[in-house]
Design a protein around this motif. Structure first.
Motif, PDB file in Angstrom:
ATOM      1  N   HIS A   1       2.057  -0.535  -8.900  1.00 31.79           N
ATOM      2  CA  HIS A   1       1.122   0.456  -9.426  1.00 31.79           C
ATOM      3  C   HIS A   1       0.294  -0.119 -10.568  1.00 31.79           C
ATOM      4  N   GLU A   2       0.935  -0.870 -11.455  1.00 27.43           N
ATOM      5  CA  GLU A   2       0.216  -1.467 -12.582  1.00 27.43           C
ATOM      6  C   GLU A   2      -0.852  -2.439 -12.104  1.00 27.43           C
ATOM      7  N   ALA A   3      -0.541  -3.212 -11.027  1.00 23.52           N
ATOM      8  CA  ALA A   3      -1.511  -4.168 -10.493  1.00 23.52           C
ATOM      9  C   ALA A   3      -2.727  -3.446  -9.929  1.00 23.52           C
ATOM     10  N   PHE A   4      -2.503  -2.396  -9.141  1.00 28.01           N
ATOM     11  CA  PHE A   4      -3.613  -1.633  -8.582  1.00 28.01           C
ATOM     12  C   PHE A   4      -4.399  -0.934  -9.694  1.00 28.01           C
ATOM     13  N   GLN A   5      -3.699  -0.441 -10.701  1.00 28.18           N
ATOM     14  CA  GLN A   5      -4.386   0.235 -11.802  1.00 28.18           C
ATOM     15  C   GLN A   5      -5.284  -0.736 -12.569  1.00 28.18           C
ATOM     16  N   GLN A   6      -4.807  -1.970 -12.740  1.00 30.16           N
ATOM     17  CA  GLN A   6      -5.624  -2.979 -13.415  1.00 30.16           C
ATOM     18  C   GLN A   6      -6.906  -3.242 -12.637  1.00 30.16           C
ATOM     19  N   LEU A   7      -6.784  -3.327 -11.304  1.00 29.35           N
ATOM     20  CA  LEU A   7      -7.968  -3.546 -10.476  1.00 29.35           C
ATOM     21  C   LEU A   7      -8.914  -2.354 -10.578  1.00 29.35           C
ATOM     22  N   CYS A   8      -8.364  -1.147 -10.586  1.00 30.80           N
ATOM     23  CA  CYS A   8      -9.199   0.050 -10.688  1.00 30.80           C
ATOM     24  C   CYS A   8      -9.958   0.085 -12.009  1.00 30.80           C
ATOM     25  N   GLN A   9      -9.337  -0.380 -13.072  1.00 33.25           N
ATOM     26  CA  GLN A   9     -10.018  -0.437 -14.361  1.00 33.25           C
ATOM     27  C   GLN A   9     -11.197  -1.402 -14.297  1.00 33.25           C
ATOM     28  N   GLU A  10     -10.989  -2.534 -13.620  1.00 32.18           N
ATOM     29  CA  GLU A  10     -12.088  -3.485 -13.442  1.00 32.18           C
ATOM     30  C   GLU A  10     -13.192  -2.882 -12.591  1.00 32.18           C
TER      31      GLU A  10
ATOM     32  N   TYR B   1      -4.391 -12.414 -11.504  1.00 35.20           N
ATOM     33  CA  TYR B   1      -3.200 -12.770 -10.734  1.00 35.20           C
ATOM     34  C   TYR B   1      -1.986 -11.991 -11.213  1.00 35.20           C
ATOM     35  N   CYS B   2      -1.155 -11.581 -10.271  1.00 32.13           N
ATOM     36  CA  CYS B   2       0.109 -10.939 -10.627  1.00 32.13           C
ATOM     37  C   CYS B   2       1.141 -11.214  -9.540  1.00 32.13           C
ATOM     38  N   GLU B   3       2.397 -11.182  -9.929  1.00 32.04           N
ATOM     39  CA  GLU B   3       3.497 -11.318  -8.979  1.00 32.04           C
ATOM     40  C   GLU B   3       4.297 -10.020  -8.989  1.00 32.04           C
ATOM     41  N   VAL B   4       4.585  -9.503  -7.797  1.00 35.12           N
ATOM     42  CA  VAL B   4       5.296  -8.238  -7.683  1.00 35.12           C
ATOM     43  C   VAL B   4       6.363  -8.340  -6.600  1.00 35.12           C
ATOM     44  N   SER B   5       7.183  -7.325  -6.531  1.00 40.36           N
ATOM     45  CA  SER B   5       8.136  -7.164  -5.436  1.00 40.36           C
ATOM     46  C   SER B   5       8.005  -5.743  -4.919  1.00 40.36           C
TER      47      SER B   5
ATOM     48  N   VAL C   1       0.836  -1.197   0.000  1.00 43.49           N
ATOM     49  CA  VAL C   1       0.000   0.000   0.000  1.00 43.49           C
ATOM     50  C   VAL C   1       0.874   1.253   0.000  1.00 43.49           C
ATOM     51  N   VAL C   2       1.929   1.247   0.803  1.00 42.22           N
ATOM     52  CA  VAL C   2       2.839   2.389   0.846  1.00 42.22           C
ATOM     53  C   VAL C   2       3.526   2.574  -0.502  1.00 42.22           C
ATOM     54  N   ARG C   3       3.939   1.478  -1.125  1.00 39.59           N
ATOM     55  CA  ARG C   3       4.545   1.538  -2.458  1.00 39.59           C
ATOM     56  C   ARG C   3       3.577   2.171  -3.456  1.00 39.59           C
ATOM     57  N   PHE C   4       2.328   1.749  -3.408  1.00 38.06           N
ATOM     58  CA  PHE C   4       1.332   2.251  -4.346  1.00 38.06           C
ATOM     59  C   PHE C   4       1.055   3.737  -4.127  1.00 38.06           C
TER      60      PHE C   4
ATOM     61  N   LEU D   1     -11.602  -8.950  -8.049  1.00 43.00           N
ATOM     62  CA  LEU D   1     -10.645  -9.527  -7.110  1.00 43.00           C
ATOM     63  C   LEU D   1      -9.275  -9.643  -7.773  1.00 43.00           C
ATOM     64  N   LEU D   2      -8.247  -9.236  -7.043  1.00 41.25           N
ATOM     65  CA  LEU D   2      -6.877  -9.347  -7.515  1.00 41.25           C
ATOM     66  C   LEU D   2      -6.062 -10.152  -6.513  1.00 41.25           C
ATOM     67  N   LEU D   3      -5.428 -11.225  -6.967  1.00 38.03           N
ATOM     68  CA  LEU D   3      -4.480 -11.977  -6.144  1.00 38.03           C
ATOM     69  C   LEU D   3      -3.087 -11.446  -6.440  1.00 38.03           C
ATOM     70  N   MET D   4      -2.457 -10.877  -5.420  1.00 32.44           N
ATOM     71  CA  MET D   4      -1.147 -10.272  -5.597  1.00 32.44           C
ATOM     72  C   MET D   4      -0.114 -11.042  -4.788  1.00 32.44           C
ATOM     73  N   ALA D   5       0.819 -11.681  -5.495  1.00 34.56           N
ATOM     74  CA  ALA D   5       1.898 -12.427  -4.850  1.00 34.56           C
ATOM     75  C   ALA D   5       3.081 -11.493  -4.648  1.00 34.56           C
ATOM     76  N   ASN D   6       3.446 -11.266  -3.396  1.00 30.82           N
ATOM     77  CA  ASN D   6       4.541 -10.358  -3.094  1.00 30.82           C
ATOM     78  C   ASN D   6       5.847 -11.128  -2.895  1.00 30.82           C
ATOM     79  N   LYS D   7       6.936 -10.382  -2.793  1.00 30.07           N
ATOM     80  CA  LYS D   7       8.295 -10.898  -2.601  1.00 30.07           C
ATOM     81  C   LYS D   7       8.779 -11.666  -3.829  1.00 30.07           C
ATOM     82  N   GLY D   8       8.424 -11.140  -4.994  1.00 31.47           N
ATOM     83  CA  GLY D   8       8.872 -11.756  -6.235  1.00 31.47           C
ATOM     84  C   GLY D   8      10.367 -11.703  -6.446  1.00 31.47           C
ATOM     85  N   ASP D   9      11.069 -10.971  -5.583  1.00 27.62           N
ATOM     86  CA  ASP D   9      12.531 -10.902  -5.673  1.00 27.62           C
ATOM     87  C   ASP D   9      13.215 -12.048  -4.926  1.00 27.62           C
ATOM     88  N   LEU D  10      12.424 -12.834  -4.180  1.00 26.27           N
ATOM     89  CA  LEU D  10      13.000 -13.915  -3.366  1.00 26.27           C
ATOM     90  C   LEU D  10      12.672 -15.280  -3.981  1.00 26.27           C
TER      91      LEU D  10
END
Length: 202
Positions: free
Chosen positions: A146-155, A133-137, A3-6, A102-111
């Protein structure tokens, strides 16, 4: 962290305990300005030896007024992934007939070396629950978040334009007032200060 990142494009690893803060942001989707309220809910867990979730009443209030949901889990923590299906069932009990984005967001994609949840599992669950579904870090990329949240907002925008308000008919729960960004700035300042003290102590 997501949320802070967004909202601020910044990443800070340590935060004070999450009390379920509500944030607001305005931005443009498909040429139309929208006001987005993000409810950063407290932690949800599974009850001992069951597939039922244990959550605060504040989460139930958030579920009543929410127009869309972001389910966040860590690819390095299978337990965080396991509670998503029971959480979705809990939401469906509150909104049995609503078609809520609904958006499933997988975090820690850098690990990736510590991965416990595969991309295939995440995608399969998103398909099963009728979401995307999306994977982010959150640590490495604010663009992906931001792109993931924007996609949800479009929906959400498409969903709100196609419905006529029937989803909440009969519900008398008032949508909470959204504060300005002052609380988020305070939390960021506290996190930065505590990190600075830790570095000095070292």
């Amino acid at each position: 962290a997501l949320v802070v990142r967004f909202l601020t494009k910044r990443f800070i690893g340590d935060y004070e305990a999450n009390t379920g803060a509500l944030y607001s942001r305005k931005f443009t989707i498909d040429g139309e300005q929208i006001s987005l309220q993000v409810q950063d809910t407290p932690f949800v867990s599974l009850e001992d030896d069951t597939d039922s979730i244990c959550c605060q009443e504040q989460i139930n209030r958030s579920i009543y007024w929410a127009d869309g949901f972001v389910f966040v889990f860590s690819i390095t923590d299978y337990e965080s992934f396991r509670l998503l299906r029971p959480l979705h069932q809990h939401i469906r009990r509150i909104h049995p007939n609503a078609n809520i984005p609904l958006l499933l967001m997988a975090n820690k994609g850098d690990l990736l070396r510590a991965r416990q949840v595969s991309s295939k599992e995440g995608l399969q669950l998103a398909t099963e629950l009728g979401g995307t579904y999306c994977e982010v870090s959150a640590r490495e990329s604010c663009e992906g978040v931001h792109e993931a949240f924007q996609q949800l907002c479009q929906e959400l925008s498409r969903s709100s334009s196609s419905c006529n308000g029937e989803k909440r008919r009969g519900l008398h729960l008032v949508r909470p007032k959204s504060p300005n960004m002052q609380d988020l700035k305070r939390r960021l300042k506290q996190a930065l200060t505590s990190k600075g003290k830790s570095a000095t102590a070292l």
